[in-house]
Design a protein around this motif. Structure first.
Motif, PDB file in Angstrom:
ATOM      1  N   THR A  19       4.258   0.817  -3.709  1.00 12.67           N
ATOM      2  CA  THR A  19       4.802   0.674  -5.057  1.00 12.67           C
ATOM      3  C   THR A  19       3.736   0.199  -6.025  1.00 12.67           C
ATOM      4  O   THR A  19       3.110  -0.843  -5.814  1.00 12.67           O
ATOM      5  CB  THR A  19       5.980  -0.318  -5.068  1.00 12.67           C
ATOM      6  N   GLN A  20       3.540   0.986  -7.051  1.00  9.48           N
ATOM      7  CA  GLN A  20       2.688   0.588  -8.165  1.00  9.48           C
ATOM      8  C   GLN A  20       3.607   0.512  -9.380  1.00  9.48           C
ATOM      9  O   GLN A  20       3.901   1.504 -10.008  1.00  9.48           O
ATOM     10  CB  GLN A  20       1.560   1.593  -8.382  1.00  9.48           C
ATOM     11  N   ALA A  21       4.055  -0.684  -9.665  1.00 10.26           N
ATOM     12  CA  ALA A  21       5.096  -0.848 -10.683  1.00 10.26           C
ATOM     13  C   ALA A  21       4.599  -0.586 -12.098  1.00 10.26           C
ATOM     14  O   ALA A  21       5.375  -0.216 -12.981  1.00 10.26           O
ATOM     15  CB  ALA A  21       5.682  -2.254 -10.589  1.00 10.26           C
ATOM     16  N   GLN A  22       3.310  -0.764 -12.310  1.00  6.94           N
ATOM     17  CA  GLN A  22       2.750  -0.554 -13.654  1.00  6.94           C
ATOM     18  C   GLN A  22       2.440   0.934 -13.837  1.00  6.94           C
ATOM     19  O   GLN A  22       1.554   1.472 -13.191  1.00  6.94           O
ATOM     20  CB  GLN A  22       1.469  -1.364 -13.835  1.00  6.94           C
ATOM     21  N   THR A  23       3.167   1.574 -14.720  1.00 10.39           N
ATOM     22  CA  THR A  23       2.931   2.987 -14.971  1.00 10.39           C
ATOM     23  C   THR A  23       1.675   3.184 -15.815  1.00 10.39           C
ATOM     24  O   THR A  23       0.859   4.062 -15.537  1.00 10.39           O
ATOM     25  CB  THR A  23       4.141   3.603 -15.690  1.00 10.39           C
ATOM     26  N   GLU A  24       1.545   2.364 -16.837  1.00  4.93           N
ATOM     27  CA  GLU A  24       0.400   2.497 -17.740  1.00  4.93           C
ATOM     28  C   GLU A  24       0.024   1.125 -18.282  1.00  4.93           C
ATOM     29  O   GLU A  24       0.891   0.313 -18.592  1.00  4.93           O
ATOM     30  CB  GLU A  24       0.731   3.441 -18.891  1.00  4.93           C
ATOM     31  N   VAL A  58      -6.592   7.182 -13.829  1.00  5.75           N
ATOM     32  CA  VAL A  58      -5.391   6.836 -13.070  1.00  5.75           C
ATOM     33  C   VAL A  58      -5.854   6.271 -11.730  1.00  5.75           C
ATOM     34  O   VAL A  58      -6.730   6.857 -11.080  1.00  5.75           O
ATOM     35  CB  VAL A  58      -4.483   8.063 -12.832  1.00  5.75           C
ATOM     36  N   THR A  94       2.592   5.851  -6.965  1.00  4.80           N
ATOM     37  CA  THR A  94       2.714   6.812  -8.058  1.00  4.80           C
ATOM     38  C   THR A  94       1.589   6.702  -9.083  1.00  4.80           C
ATOM     39  O   THR A  94       1.519   7.481 -10.013  1.00  4.80           O
ATOM     40  CB  THR A  94       4.067   6.645  -8.770  1.00  4.80           C
ATOM     41  N   THR A 100      -1.281   4.136 -11.471  1.00  3.00           N
ATOM     42  CA  THR A 100      -1.274   3.369 -12.717  1.00  3.00           C
ATOM     43  C   THR A 100      -2.341   3.957 -13.624  1.00  3.00           C
ATOM     44  O   THR A 100      -3.512   4.043 -13.236  1.00  3.00           O
ATOM     45  CB  THR A 100      -1.591   1.881 -12.465  1.00  3.00           C
ATOM     46  N   ARG A 101      -1.921   4.362 -14.801  1.00  2.27           N
ATOM     47  CA  ARG A 101      -2.879   4.902 -15.772  1.00  2.27           C
ATOM     48  C   ARG A 101      -3.455   3.749 -16.570  1.00  2.27           C
ATOM     49  O   ARG A 101      -2.706   2.988 -17.197  1.00  2.27           O
ATOM     50  CB  ARG A 101      -2.204   5.893 -16.705  1.00  2.27           C
ATOM     51  N   PRO A 157       3.491  14.349 -12.023  1.00  2.65           N
ATOM     52  CA  PRO A 157       3.668  13.114 -12.790  1.00  2.65           C
ATOM     53  C   PRO A 157       4.840  12.293 -12.274  1.00  2.65           C
ATOM     54  O   PRO A 157       5.933  12.813 -12.047  1.00  2.65           O
ATOM     55  CB  PRO A 157       3.938  13.634 -14.210  1.00  2.65           C
ATOM     56  N   GLY A 158       4.588  11.002 -12.074  1.00  2.89           N
ATOM     57  CA  GLY A 158       5.644  10.113 -11.630  1.00  2.89           C
ATOM     58  C   GLY A 158       5.927  10.146 -10.140  1.00  2.89           C
ATOM     59  O   GLY A 158       6.711   9.336  -9.637  1.00  2.89           O
TER      60      GLY A 158
END
Lengths: 117, 116
Positions: free
Chosen positions: A5-10, A89, A109, A111-112, B39-40
């Motif tokens: 889990t990488q909770a920070q998307t960006e 990313v 998923t 982190t950008r 994506p995602g």
């Protein structure tokens, strides 16, 4: 099942700020490996680090450092004094297959990270 | 340095076409992998191969097949391309793990496939 889990998307920061990218994993394997990869805009995943489950010592490589904590199942990545070239990313990954002999990676998923001048 | 190359950076195909994505590595690695990246969703494993002519299904093999006739080359085949196969495809290779799971995977530059 194995999970990353990488909770920070960006994350957006200004140059020279420090930034930490979080990674939390789940596994039942006793022996496993954790990885971080960087994917710049060009698209190619660039290997950054590999850490095995028996080595909890933190690692530093230039402006990059990694904090592995088995107690919290986390493998966080810190960039000190960020630069525009760090914009990418970043993926955290967990190896699985201890009992099968076939190595497979489970990726988060991503982190950008956007570093602005 | 490990070098993994992919035949195309960008590809545009029509629905129903047969599509070949080629991957070549120059480090004599035994293991090769195909992922797709959306994506995602991160990277998801389609197929992998641990030896010439050997293949194993990954997490999302449906609609794909692979071929490994030579150690250095691993091909991904879309038998009949569909729009939901529009994605970024990444190839990777690693040394033989010998039962361990330690070996680092090295990636190619990726192929962005658009299916119209």
């Amino acid at each position: 099942a194995q999970k990353v889990t990488q909770a920070q998307t960006e994350i957006s920061v200004v140059e020279k700020e420090d930034v930490t990218l979080d990674c939390v994993y789940e596994t039942r394997d006793t022996t496993y490996y954790l990885f971080w990869y960087k994917q710049p805009p060009s698209g190619e995943l660039v290997f950054l680090i590999r850490r095995n489950s028996f080595d909890e010592q933190n690692e530093i490589s230039g402006r990059y450092s990694w904090n592995f904590q088995k107690s919290t199942s986390s493998f966080n990545f810190t960039i000190t004094a960020s630069q525009v070239v760090d914009s990418a990313v970043y993926f955290c990954a967990l190896s699985e297959g201890e009992n099968t002999g076939f190595q497979k990676l489970v990726f988060g998923t991503g982190t950008r990270l956007l570093v602005s001048p | 340095d490990v070098k993994v190359t992919q035949s195309s950076r960008y590809l545009v195909k029509r629905t129903g076409e047969k599509v070949f994505l080629e991957c070549v590595q120059d480090m004599d690695h035994e293991n090769m992998f195909w992922y797709r990246q959306d994506p995602g969703l991160g990277l998801r494993l389609i197929y992998f191969s641990y030896d010439v002519k050997m293949k194993e299904k990954g997490d999302i093999p449906e609609g794909y097949s692979v071929s490994r006739e030579k150690k250095e080359r691993f091909s991904l085949i879309l038998e009949s391309a569909s729009t939901n196969q529009t994605s970024m495809y990444l190839c990777a290779s690693s040394l033989e793990s010998g039962g361990a799971v330690s070996e680092t995977q090295y990636f190619g530059p990726g192929t962005r496939l658009l299916v119209l």
